[in-house]
Design an enzyme around this catalytic site. Structure first.
Site, PDB file in Angstrom:
ATOM      1  N   GLU A  66       6.109  -9.922   0.223  1.00 20.21           N
ATOM      2  CA  GLU A  66       5.597  -9.406   1.488  1.00 20.21           C
ATOM      3  C   GLU A  66       5.895 -10.452   2.509  1.00 20.21           C
ATOM      4  OE1 GLU A  66       1.264  -8.626   1.412  1.00 20.21           O
ATOM      5  OE2 GLU A  66       1.323  -8.798   3.635  1.00 20.21           O
ATOM      6  N   ARG A 101      -9.689 -11.867   3.391  1.00 21.78           N
ATOM      7  CA  ARG A 101     -10.190 -11.033   2.352  1.00 21.78           C
ATOM      8  C   ARG A 101     -10.797 -11.595   1.273  1.00 21.78           C
ATOM      9  NH1 ARG A 101      -8.696  -5.506   1.193  1.00 21.78           N
ATOM     10  NH2 ARG A 101      -7.023  -5.205   2.638  1.00 21.78           N
ATOM     11  N   GLU A 140      -3.729  -1.763  -5.381  1.00 20.81           N
ATOM     12  CA  GLU A 140      -4.439  -2.799  -5.852  1.00 20.81           C
ATOM     13  C   GLU A 140      -5.646  -2.952  -6.529  1.00 20.81           C
ATOM     14  OE1 GLU A 140      -3.933  -4.246  -1.521  1.00 20.81           O
ATOM     15  OE2 GLU A 140      -3.464  -6.138  -2.666  1.00 20.81           O
TER      16      GLU A 140
HETATM   17  N1  MTE Z   1       3.233  -1.281  -8.659  1.00 18.49           N
HETATM   18  C1  MTE Z   1       4.611  -1.705  -8.975  1.00 18.49           C
HETATM   19  N2  MTE Z   1       5.008  -0.970  -9.938  1.00 18.49           N
HETATM   20  N3  MTE Z   1       5.292  -2.577  -8.369  1.00 18.49           N
HETATM   21  C2  MTE Z   1       4.852  -3.382  -7.298  1.00 18.49           C
HETATM   22  O1  MTE Z   1       5.184  -4.449  -7.090  1.00 18.49           O
HETATM   23  N4  MTE Z   1       2.855  -3.857  -5.788  1.00 18.49           N
HETATM   24  C3  MTE Z   1       1.115  -3.749  -5.709  1.00 18.49           C
HETATM   25  C4  MTE Z   1       0.748  -2.241  -5.954  1.00 18.49           C
HETATM   26  N5  MTE Z   1       1.663  -1.569  -7.191  1.00 18.49           N
HETATM   27  C5  MTE Z   1       3.416  -3.142  -7.059  1.00 18.49           C
HETATM   28  C6  MTE Z   1       2.726  -1.905  -7.426  1.00 18.49           C
HETATM   29  C7  MTE Z   1       0.785  -4.340  -4.480  1.00 18.49           C
HETATM   30  S1  MTE Z   1       0.357  -5.833  -4.470  1.00 18.49           S
HETATM   31  C8  MTE Z   1       0.446  -3.412  -3.528  1.00 18.49           C
HETATM   32  S2  MTE Z   1      -0.275  -3.849  -2.185  1.00 18.49           S
HETATM   33  C9  MTE Z   1       0.776  -2.075  -3.730  1.00 18.49           C
HETATM   34  O2  MTE Z   1       1.498  -1.571  -5.003  1.00 18.49           O
HETATM   35  C10 MTE Z   1       1.703  -1.406  -2.514  1.00 18.49           C
HETATM   36  O3  MTE Z   1       2.227  -0.117  -2.502  1.00 18.49           O
HETATM   37  P1  MTE Z   1       1.271   1.005  -1.909  1.00 18.49           P
HETATM   38  O4  MTE Z   1       0.735   0.443  -0.638  1.00 18.49           O
HETATM   39  O5  MTE Z   1       2.230   2.169  -1.744  1.00 18.49           O
HETATM   40  O6  MTE Z   1       0.082   1.320  -2.806  1.00 18.49           O
HETATM   41  N1  LUZ Z   2      -1.698  -8.148   3.661  1.00 18.31           N
HETATM   42  C1  LUZ Z   2      -1.825  -8.276   4.778  1.00 18.31           C
HETATM   43  C2  LUZ Z   2      -2.188  -7.500   2.603  1.00 18.31           C
HETATM   44  O1  LUZ Z   2      -1.058  -8.976   5.651  1.00 18.31           O
HETATM   45  N2  LUZ Z   2      -3.152  -7.966   5.294  1.00 18.31           N
HETATM   46  C3  LUZ Z   2      -4.115  -7.520   4.303  1.00 18.31           C
HETATM   47  O2  LUZ Z   2      -5.236  -7.342   4.755  1.00 18.31           O
HETATM   48  C4  LUZ Z   2      -3.467  -7.279   2.858  1.00 18.31           C
HETATM   49  N3  LUZ Z   2      -4.601  -6.967   2.167  1.00 18.31           N
HETATM   50  C5  LUZ Z   2      -3.885  -6.831   0.776  1.00 18.31           C
HETATM   51  C6  LUZ Z   2      -2.605  -7.126   0.582  1.00 18.31           C
HETATM   52  N4  LUZ Z   2      -1.917  -7.490   1.499  1.00 18.31           N
HETATM   53 MO1  MOS Z   3       0.114  -6.291  -2.036  1.00 12.56          MO
HETATM   54  S1  MOS Z   3      -0.633  -8.223  -2.125  1.00 12.56           S
HETATM   55  O1  MOS Z   3      -0.758  -6.074  -0.565  1.00 12.56           O
HETATM   56  O2  MOS Z   3       1.736  -6.896  -1.459  1.00 12.56           O
END
Ligand code: MTE
Ligand code: LUZ
Ligand code: MOS
Length: 750
Positions: free
Chosen positions: A226, A304, A705
């Site tokens: 991120e 958070r 998540e």
């Molecule tokens: N699933 C897979 N296969 N790979 C990933 O890197 N990241 C997770 C989740 N599931 C991830 C995953 C995280 S930290 C987040 S925030 C969400 O996917 C982001 O994708 P979304 O917003 O489309 O759910």
């Molecule tokens: N990233 C962010 C995050 O910048 N703000 C958020 O609130 C958050 N929450 C979950 C995962 N990534």
């Molecule tokens: Mo997920 S920790 O919001 O990339």
């Protein structure tokens, strides 16, 4: 619908960063990083490295044309160390060479003269010395001070959680390619293309429009990309800018583990008060977040933790304070759950400890205090709660009391194996807690042959967001999925993107895509109505055919598209979406930060081998609040993956830094992650069926998540199993509960 990437994944044809065909003249980068966690950087000696065969250039802080600064929230992190080093693994110099081998060989010949300074690795020590990233924050609901007097039981304690290595299969990396007029295109394995673009512009002293960032997909991010993909994207861009040659860097696993931050370890104190009927009246918590050496995303992660400090419970009197503590570890960063799991572990520890002292099962306290619709979260938002519904359904569908009886009977019959059971309710807020980040755009083109190309700000990292975007367009247009293509995520097509994070990518980008498609559809309908001599309101499209009042005409989707083009009507749209109703006031720490919450309940059962201390997670039985899932295959996969990742964090993944701040668990031989054998024999996931209106795309709630937090149940189930063998054991609330700790607990004598 299957994940659209499954075909190329299975055939090994999916393109990741390291699969991009390399252009002639490409240089390979490698970083010389600090061997010391804290010190004054007196000099860097590159003389033995720079004349080695293949070495083209060595770049240090002095070569940076713009600002030597990569801090996103706070400008407190240098790209390359100039006068001081702040963590082991901090980049000091960038070697560019004709081959990877030459670059890595040269790194070994660089010497830095560093005067060591005191090293802090413990967040409580940092806090005591005033080493804070930002001032502390406190969330308050009601008045704990006066509530303690009404409590029959007051229990205090401490809870600690360790970090977690992201271990995305694809390591960090980037490939920067110079274009004409000083433009640089960066192929980046990032969750946040705009962050890479913005920071590259800052470091190179270029306008953002001269940086193009393109991302096809990631081999996993889990939050680790991120913010922290930026370093590598910008380093490659810097190399490309200074040499006018393409520069590529794909980190080796040990470089990645050593140089990048992880989930934040937390150390916390709690105090919980209950009345005689087991209602929680008061809860106080103090969180010490181990931020590492720079802010990175720590302030947002800390926030958070506070948002989720009461998990799925309603507590009328709450006071929670969090400190973001600066230590000399690599800056810790986003990781699935983003501080939420750390906060939730502490309230679960408080409840477990209270239950232990009262001689009752934790479930008796948990169930009694679940948040209900109309209750207020400590930050002022009012719950539309599915917590009791999820718990109730889990209880009924999986027969909770029977499971408990089974475990008790097993324990009575087996002297050397013990079962433990725990229930883990979850509640997770969906939206970036930084309100302004909740925005997205989607660019939809319909081509004259009826095929469709879509670009959004969402990054595919295995979570299936591209499949969901495709489903949105297919549903709105009512056309075959194979007509639709989801393009790479590119800052030239979609600007100012929020990272793909906070589980919100499908909602934000999906709603923008829905809006763009609907606007094009309206124009197509008007065009069809004119051609068919009827009103636009009578027109629908169903299965690629234009219908009048529901009756199919002979006009097909491709014909309609071509007819509309001929009339010089636009077949493209760029739509913007931001969820309505979000607001937050940091001065009062009150507001409505989340579009909605995701709820669920997991029943976790484990069996401990009481001779060896090893264990199996037998089953994880979940009722999960999907809303109305738009893709059950993908959402189930997200649940399964999240659960296993959560179990790993809670029971086996042990990050070890020594007192000098060096990572000892620096490879897969010293850092244990869940493998196929540690996956629970049973993961059952049943949906909570709700059809309530919500802000999720097609009412299909965000799923990325939240399931990770079911894994916390494994920790408490393990504790219960240990207690079944050794009732006198006094175990600290200190995760992960590794086999070593389990064994110590089994034979602890008091
Ligand atoms: N699933 C897979 N296969 N790979 C990933 O890197 N990241 C997770 C989740 N599931 C991830 C995953 C995280 S930290 C987040 S925030 C969400 O996917 C982001 O994708 P979304 O917003 O489309 O759910
Ligand atoms: N990233 C962010 C995050 O910048 N703000 C958020 O609130 C958050 N929450 C979950 C995962 N990534
Ligand atoms: Mo997920 S920790 O919001 O990339």
């Amino acid at each position: 619908m299957k994940n659209i990437d499954s075909y190329t994944h299975l055939r090994g044809e999916s393109v990741y960063l390291d699969d991009i065909p390399v252009i002639r003249g490409t240089l390979y980068a490698a970083v010389f990083d600090s061997p010391i966690a804290h010190g004054e950087l007196l000099s860097v000696d590159c003389s033995a490295a720079k004349d080695l065969p293949g070495v083209v250039r060595i770049i240090t802080a002095a070569d940076i044309p713009g600002e030597n600064q990569i801090g996103g929230i706070i400008a407190d992190e240098e790209l390359l160390a100039s006068t001081h080093v702040h963590f082991c693994g901090m980049p000091i110099a960038l070697v560019l060479a004709d081959t990877e081998e030459a670059a890595r060989h040269a790194v070994k010949k660089i010497k830095a003269d560093i005067r060591p300074l005191p090293v802090i690795t413990d967040p409580r020590e940092a806090q005591a010395k005033g080493e804070l990233i930002i001032p502390p924050r406190t969330f308050i609901l009601g008045d704990t001070t006066s509530a303690w007097a009404q409590c029959t039981h007051i229990i205090e304690g401490r809870a600690d959680t360790n970090g977690q290595e992201h271990l995305y299969i694809e390591t960090q990396g980037a490939y920067a390619v110079p274009q004409e007029s000083g433009v640089i295109r960066i192929h980046s394995s990032t969750q946040g293309p705009t962050a890479v673009q913005r920071t590259a512009a800052r470091v190179l002293n270029l306008s953002m429009h001269k940086i193009e960032v393109d991302t096809t997909r990631l081999g996993g991010g889990f939050g680790g990309k991120e913010d922290q993909a930026t370093t590598w994207g910008v380093l490659c861009a810097l190399g490309a800018h200074l040499t006018n040659r393409p520069v590529k860097y794909a980190l080796h696993r040990m470089e990645d583990m050593r140089m990048t931050g992880k989930r934040h370890p937390y150390s916390s104190d709690f105090r919980i008060g209950l009345d005689k009927d087991l209602k929680i009246l008061a809860y106080e918590a103090t969180f010490y977040q181990n931020a590492g050496a720079a802010a990175d995303l720590s302030p947002a992660v800390m926030e958070r933790t506070l948002f989720h400090c009461t998990n799925a419970y309603f507590i009328p009197n709450v006071k929670a304070t969090a400190y973001s503590c600066r230590t000399h570890l690599p800056p810790n960063t986003a990781f699935r759950g983003f501080g939420g799991p750390q906060g939730m572990f502490v309230i679960e520890a408080a409840i477990a400890k209270a239950a232990g002292q009262l001689g009752i099962p934790a479930t008796a306290i948990q169930e009694k205090n679940l948040i209900r619709t109309g209750d207020e979260f400590p930050y002022g938002q009012i719950a539309d709660s599915e917590a009791p519904a999820c718990w109730q359904q889990a209880d009924e569908q999986y027969h909770l009391s029977a499971l408990q009886k089974e475990a008790d009977a097993f324990n009575a019959a087996n002297p050397l194996h013990k079962k433990g059971l725990a229930v883990m309710p979850i509640c997770f807020g969906i939206s970036f807690t930084k309100t302004l980040m909740n925005q997205a755009r989607s660019l939809v083109h319909v081509y004259t042959d009826g095929s469709v190309g879509i670009s959004t700000g969402a990054v595919e990292m295995g979570q299936g967001v591209n499949t969901k975007m495709l489903q949105v367009a297919a549903a709105v247009f009512s056309i075959r999925p194979d007509r639709i293509r989801i393009n790479t995520t590119n800052t030239y097509r979609i600007a100012n993107t929020s990272p793909t994070a906070a589980s919100a990518a499908a909602d934000l980008n999906g709603k923008a895509t829905e809006s763009a498609c609907r606007q094009i559809l309206e124009r197509l309908k008007a065009s069809a109505a004119a051609d068919l001599g009827t009103e636009p309101s009578a027109i629908t499209i169903a299965d690629e055919l234009v219908c009048i009042n529901g009756v199919p005409s002979s006009l097909t989707w491709p014909q309609l598209v071509m007819n509309t083009y001929v009339k010089r009507i636009s077949l493209s749209e760029l739509a913007h979406y931001t969820p309505p109703g979000l607001h937050y006031n940091p001065a009062t720490e009150k507001g409505h930060p989340f579009a909605y919450h995701v709820y669920g309940t997991a029943i976790v059962t484990v069996t401990v081998d009481c001779l060896r201390g090893i264990y199996d997670v037998d089953s994880v039985k979940v009722v999960h609040d999907f809303g109305r899932s738009m893709n059950e295959l993908i959402d189930r996969g997200q649940c399964e993956g999240g659960i296993v990742q959560g179990i790993g964090w809670m029971t086996m993944e042990e990050i070890v830094y020594d007192k000098e701040g060096r990572l000892r668990s620096n490879a897969l031989s010293t850092y244990k992650v869940p493998d196929i054998y540690s996956v629970p024999a049973e993961i059952s996931i049943r949906p909570l069926q709700t059809d309530k209106d919500n802000l999720a795309i097609f009412r299909s709630k965000a799923v990325g998540e939240p399931p990770l937090m079911y894994g916390i149940g494994a920790y408490f189930a393990l504790r219960n199993a240990v207690k079944a063998f050794n009732p006198g054991a006094v175990l600290p609330y200190d995760a992960p509960l590794t086999p070593e700790k389990v064994l110590m607990g089994l034979y602890q004598i008091h």
